[in-house]
Structures are given as structure tokens and as C-alpha cells.
Scaffold this active site. Structure first.
Site, PDB file in Angstrom:
ATOM      1  N   HIS A  27      -2.972  -3.233  -5.315  1.00  0.00           N
ATOM      2  CA  HIS A  27      -3.281  -3.526  -4.155  1.00  0.00           C
ATOM      3  C   HIS A  27      -4.989  -3.465  -3.341  1.00  0.00           C
ATOM      4  O   HIS A  27      -6.134  -3.015  -3.777  1.00  0.00           O
ATOM      5  CB  HIS A  27      -2.909  -1.447  -3.901  1.00  0.00           C
ATOM      6  CG  HIS A  27      -3.247  -0.863  -2.890  1.00  0.00           C
ATOM      7  ND1 HIS A  27      -3.560  -0.324  -2.327  1.00  0.00           N
ATOM      8  CD2 HIS A  27      -3.412  -2.022  -1.430  1.00  0.00           C
ATOM      9  CE1 HIS A  27      -4.123   0.163  -1.294  1.00  0.00           C
ATOM     10  NE2 HIS A  27      -3.603  -1.012  -0.034  1.00  0.00           N
ATOM     11  N   ASN A  62      -4.713   6.179  -0.989  1.00  0.00           N
ATOM     12  CA  ASN A  62      -4.173   6.684   0.237  1.00  0.00           C
ATOM     13  C   ASN A  62      -3.467   8.046  -0.313  1.00  0.00           C
ATOM     14  O   ASN A  62      -3.096   8.960   0.311  1.00  0.00           O
ATOM     15  CB  ASN A  62      -2.877   6.171   0.600  1.00  0.00           C
ATOM     16  CG  ASN A  62      -3.169   4.770   0.835  1.00  0.00           C
ATOM     17  OD1 ASN A  62      -3.840   4.692   1.968  1.00  0.00           O
ATOM     18  ND2 ASN A  62      -1.831   3.848   1.239  1.00  0.00           N
ATOM     19  N   SER A 119       1.039  -1.116  -0.375  1.00  0.00           N
ATOM     20  CA  SER A 119      -0.039   0.150   0.305  1.00  0.00           C
ATOM     21  C   SER A 119       1.101   0.867  -0.141  1.00  0.00           C
ATOM     22  O   SER A 119       0.365   1.919  -0.099  1.00  0.00           O
ATOM     23  CB  SER A 119      -1.152   0.018   1.043  1.00  0.00           C
ATOM     24  OG  SER A 119       0.321   0.234   2.239  1.00  0.00           O
ATOM     25  N   GLU A 161      -6.096  -1.927  -6.633  1.00  0.00           N
ATOM     26  CA  GLU A 161      -5.741  -0.853  -7.690  1.00  0.00           C
ATOM     27  C   GLU A 161      -4.294  -1.527  -8.703  1.00  0.00           C
ATOM     28  O   GLU A 161      -4.291  -2.554  -7.558  1.00  0.00           O
ATOM     29  CB  GLU A 161      -4.891   0.399  -7.015  1.00  0.00           C
ATOM     30  CG  GLU A 161      -5.633   1.299  -5.480  1.00  0.00           C
ATOM     31  CD  GLU A 161      -5.130   1.665  -5.093  1.00  0.00           C
ATOM     32  OE1 GLU A 161      -5.712   4.157  -4.992  1.00  0.00           O
ATOM     33  OE2 GLU A 161      -4.043   1.420  -4.623  1.00  0.00           O
TER      34      GLU A 161
END
Length: 501
Positions: free
Chosen positions: A145, A195, A124, A157
Site C-alpha cells: 500500500h 488509516n 487501502s 505498507e
């Protein structure tokens, strides 16, 4: 390279912790043979049994058939060594976040599998290129991800590193869909898409609290009631853990060369340093007994004042006049005693008073740029007459709505946070992190936002969003609020926010 929809596709999962188990479960449910590896003796077999139990419970609840649950569990095979991954068409690494551990594991996997086997990391936070540097066949290295808990979180992802091959990306997208996930293709970058994009929501909330404009409880209530978020930024930080969100904020900020738009605030570090990490420690921005808040502070403004009957408007504003009349307020010329209402976009009460000539002591600013059906945010300048604010607040409360009274701030709370999310999303599109459509999808599915950045820009109106950012930058003098060129150009040209460059 074998097609993702091949009936005999074999997926390896290296790491049988929570993420590895989730990946193995959705892969097996998608009809793939799964080889599950863990360095801990017996961990892979135990994980397989745990997954089988979860599948059986889904069958008991009628979510899947008993036959499908049994077949999926049977497709998961624990293996004891990296060499046993040799039959794999793709391997997903899901071990803990340590670059050297991952590089070592990738090197071992490369020795075991065929040259056309895809090797992907579920990391991540670690750039895929850093992992790929230690590999011989870099074109087959990528990121895949997933989000925890994998069976419930639909987003995945697909991370394209500098040397990742197009066929690898296409195959991983196909694998994601086969696992019933929604794949988005993302450029290799600090924090990837979710993120990085999630920084605006939390860091702007932190900034507002740090400035003393509003309390965490007030900010959370505004974002829930006026912007439709399932939880506010402080509730979210307490849920994920400040020991998680603070380091991620630092990683993303450092990775983007300390861009002010991504900076967190001193109050965030203070909580991290104090070990007040949220639910897991029983105290963070709130106090907890298990998952429940203990004596949470009220975000509501309470007053015993008599509701205002007459108000004046700082300037002609049809929406504000309609709102005032809906409260039963009579609008009259300023008599020097009644509250004065304004509904600024991007400005604070101080600058609104200066721009309109209104008496700042009686000026009460109301945020109408968001949903006001349940909660209304009112804002006053320093030195304002509390009686004027309370009379207006009482009139709003009499209509059955809650009131949150905040200190002076350009853009109130909802305007600031909403525009920051939209602006950061536009910046992500500008630098080619992902397509506007994938940015929107990722933020909604990965973070449970009611609207992604592009949706927020449309909801506010991207010309309005641009004005809010420009006024925030002008009033604060902080480069944090500089508008993304993607947003600015489309607002100035009157183009849809997702218009490609």
C-alpha cells in the site's frame, strides 16, 4: 523467488491511474523494468508519457540527471493484456476499490505469471485475505500500500495476510527500499496501519466540536500551534475530502466490531450527507475559493479587559507558578476577588474546582501540557465569571501570545487529542498490528505527524497520558477513553513505551 535487488527484476503494474503511475515511476527510477497495464485503450501509453514528462521536469530542476530520467522512462513498457505480464517477478494491482474487480484481476494474473511471481494489491481498505481467498497460490498474495502522491510520500505498507509467506514479505520490503520508500510490515486488518491509526486525530477533534467545547477553527489552531501539527483535524478532513474520510472511518469502525475508540460523531455524518465535502466542493468545515479558505473564523479570544495583576493558585504547582510569574502576575492567597489559576491534567474545570475547593466562578484553567510559546488554551466551568477569564486572557495576550478560550472539557483539546493518538497507537502495538517502531514511522511518514503515537506518549509522559485517559473515561463515562493495556502496564511499571510484551 527472485531477489528484490536483482538487476533484471521485472515489475508489473496493473492500473495506470494516479497511483499506478506513481508506483511505475518509483519502480523505474529504482532500476526495474516495468510493464504497465490498463484496461482502457491507450491509457498505459499515455501514462508512460506522463511519467516521462515528470521525470524530465525533475531533471530540469536538478533533482536527477537527464540521463537517469531518460533511462527510467525507457524502462516503462505499456502492455495491452494481462497475458503480457507473464515475464513479471511481481505484479502490483492498482485498480479502483471493488473487491470483485480485484478478485477477477488477480485470477487473470495468476493464469499469466509464474507460480513464484508475487501478486500484491495497493488497496487501502479491502482486507488482503478477502482478495487471496479467490487465488490458488495464497502464500504469494500480499498488500503493498503506497500513499498518494507516490513519488513524494515515502511510506509503503507491506501487508501480511494470514497465508502470506515470509519470503514474500521480505521481498516486498526489499522492493519498497529499492523504490526509495520506507517499508513497514503490517498485519492484515481493517484500514491497515495508517488509516486505522489516523482515526484518533480526526474523530476526537469531531467529538470535541460535537460537544460544543471548541469550534473547528479553535481546535485546528490549538493542534497547529500547541502540538506542532501541520494542519488541524478539520483542515485535514477538508483536504482529503469528507467523502473519503467519513466512509473510511465507518469501514474501520465496523471492521473492529464497532469499538468505541474508533467511532466518529454525528457531525461527521451530517457533513457527508449534506455534500459539504471540503475543498473539492468549495465548502466543508470551512469555505473555499480553490485551495484558499474564505473568511475563516478566528480561533483567537479577543478582549478589551485590563490584564490581571494578581492571581491565586488553586493548588501548589511549580510549573503554573513559573508561568504566572512569566506574565508578570503576582501570586497571592485567595482574597475572594482575584482570578484563581489551575493547570489540570485530564480534569475539567468543574472537577478541578470540586477537588481543590476553588471558587468555580473565578477559576481559570490553563493547559501547560503542550507548547505555550505561541498560543495558550484557557478553560472555564459553566457559570464562570467572564471577567476573571478575560483578565487572565489579557495578561497572556500582553506577553505576545494568542489565547483560545474553550468550554469545559476533561483534558482541554491538546491533551485529549494527543492522548487519544498515543492510546490508539499503543492498542495497535498490543494487538500486533505492527512493531512500535513501525507504528511510529508509519504515522509520521504516512500522515505527516510531528510525532507518532509512541513519540506523543513519551512527550506527554506515559503516566500523564494514562491519567488523561483515565480521567476522560471517569468523567464522561464513555468506553471510548479506556486506556490500552499496553499503555497502562508500561506506565504502571515505569517501562519505556516501546518495551515489547
Amino acid at each position: 523467488m527472485k531477489p528484490a535487488d536483482a538487476a533484471d527484476y521485472v515489475l508489473g503494474v496493473a492500473g495506470a491511474g494516479a497511483m499506478g503511475q506513481g508506483i511505475a515511476q518509483v519502480a523505474a527510477a529504482g532500476g526495474m523494468r516495468v510493464l504497465l497495464l490498463d484496461a482502457r485503450e491507450g491509457a498505459a501509453a499515455s501514462a508512460r508519457d506522463t511519467i516521462a514528462g515528470r521525470l524530465a521536469r525533475l531533471a530540469e530542476k536538478g533533482r536527477i540527471s537527464a540521463d537517469d530520467a531518460e533511462a527510467a522512462a525507457a524502462r516503462i513498457e505499456p502492455v495491452a493484456s494481462v497475458a503480457a505480464l507473464a515475464p513479471c517477478d511481481a505484479v502490483v494491482e492498482a485498480v479502483f476499490e471493488d473487491l470483485e474487480v480485484k478478485r477477477s484481476l488477480f485470477a487473470q494474473i495468476e493464469e499469466a505469471v509464474a507460480p513464484d511471481c508475487i501478486i500484491a494489491s495497493n488497496t487501502s481498505s479491502i482486507p488482503i485475505a478477502l482478495i487471496a481467498r479467490a487465488c490458488r497460490y495464497r502464500a504469494r498474495i500480499a498488500g503493498l500500500h503506497f500513499f498518494n502522491p507516490v513519488p513524494l510520500m515515502k511510506l509503503v505498507e507491506v501487508i501480511r495476510a494470514a497465508e502470506t509467506g515470509d519470503e514474500v514479505v521480505e521481498t516486498l520490503v526489499g522492493l519498497g527500499r529499492r523504490m526509495t520508500r520506507v517499508p513497514v510490515v503490517v498485519k492484515d486488518s481493517p484500514g491497515f496501519l495508517v488509516n486505522m491509526g489516523g482515526r484518533a486525530f480526526t474523530t476526537e477533534g469531531l467529538r470535541i466540536a460535537h460537544e460544543g467545547v471548541a469550534t473547528p477553527a479553535q481546535i485546528d489552531a490549538i493542534m497547529r500551534d500547541c502540538r506542532g501539527f501541520r494542519m488541524g483535524p478539520f483542515e485535514l478532513m477538508d483536504l482529503t475530502g469528507i467523502d473519503v474520510n467519513y466512509p473510511v472511518s465507518q469501514i474501520v469502525w465496523e471492521g473492529y466490531q464497532q469499538d468505541r475508540r474508533l467511532a466518529t460523531s454525528a457531525n461527521h455524518k451530517a457533513m457527508f450527507d449534506a455534500g459539504l465535502l471540503g475543498r473539492k466542493t468549495g465548502a466543508g468545515w470551512y469555505r473555499y475559493a480553490g485551495a484558499d479558505q474564505v473568511d475563516p473564523p478566528s480561533p483567537d479570544h479577543q478582549t478589551q479587559a485590563e490584564p490581571a495583576r494578581t492571581v491565586s493558585l488553586a493548588e501548589q504547582d511549580e510549573a503554573l507558578a513559573t508561568f504566572a510569574e512569566s506574565l508578570g502576575l503576582r501570586i497571592a492567597p485567595d482574597d475572594g476577588t482575584a482570578p484563581i489559576l489551575a493547570a489540570p491534567i485530564g480534569d475539567d474545570a468543574t472537577h478541578t474546582a470540586l477537588a481543590t475547593g476553588a471558587d468555580f466562578r473565578r477559576l481559570v484553567c490553563i493547559d501547560l501540557a503542550c507548547d505555550t510559546s505561541r498560543r495558550v488554551t484557557v478553560m472555564t466551568a459553566p457559570g464562570a465569571d467572564a471577567a476573571a477569564r478575560d483578565a487572565v486572557a489579557a495578561a497572556i495576550a500582553a506577553s505576545g501570545r494568542k489565547v483560545t478560550a474553550i468550554g469545559d472539557s476533561p483534558g482541554f483539546v491538546a491533551q485529549r487529542i494527543g492522548s487519544m493518538i498515543a492510546n490508539l497507537g499503543c492498542h495497535m502495538a498490543e494487538i500486533g498490528l505492527a512493531t512500535p517502531a513501525d507504528i511510529e514511522t508509519a504515522m509520521r511518514l504516512g500522515l505527516n505527524y510531528p510525532l507518532g503515537p509512541m513519540g506523543l506518549a513519551d512527550d506527554l509522559g506515559h503516566s500523564t497520558c494514562l491519567r488523561i485517559m483515565e480521567r476522560l473515561q471517569a468523567i464522561t463515562g464513555d468506553d471510548r477513553y479506556r486506556p490500552a493495556l499496553w499503555l497502562k502496564r508500561r506506565a504502571l511499571l515505569g517501562l519505556p513505551i516501546d518495551t515489547p510484551s
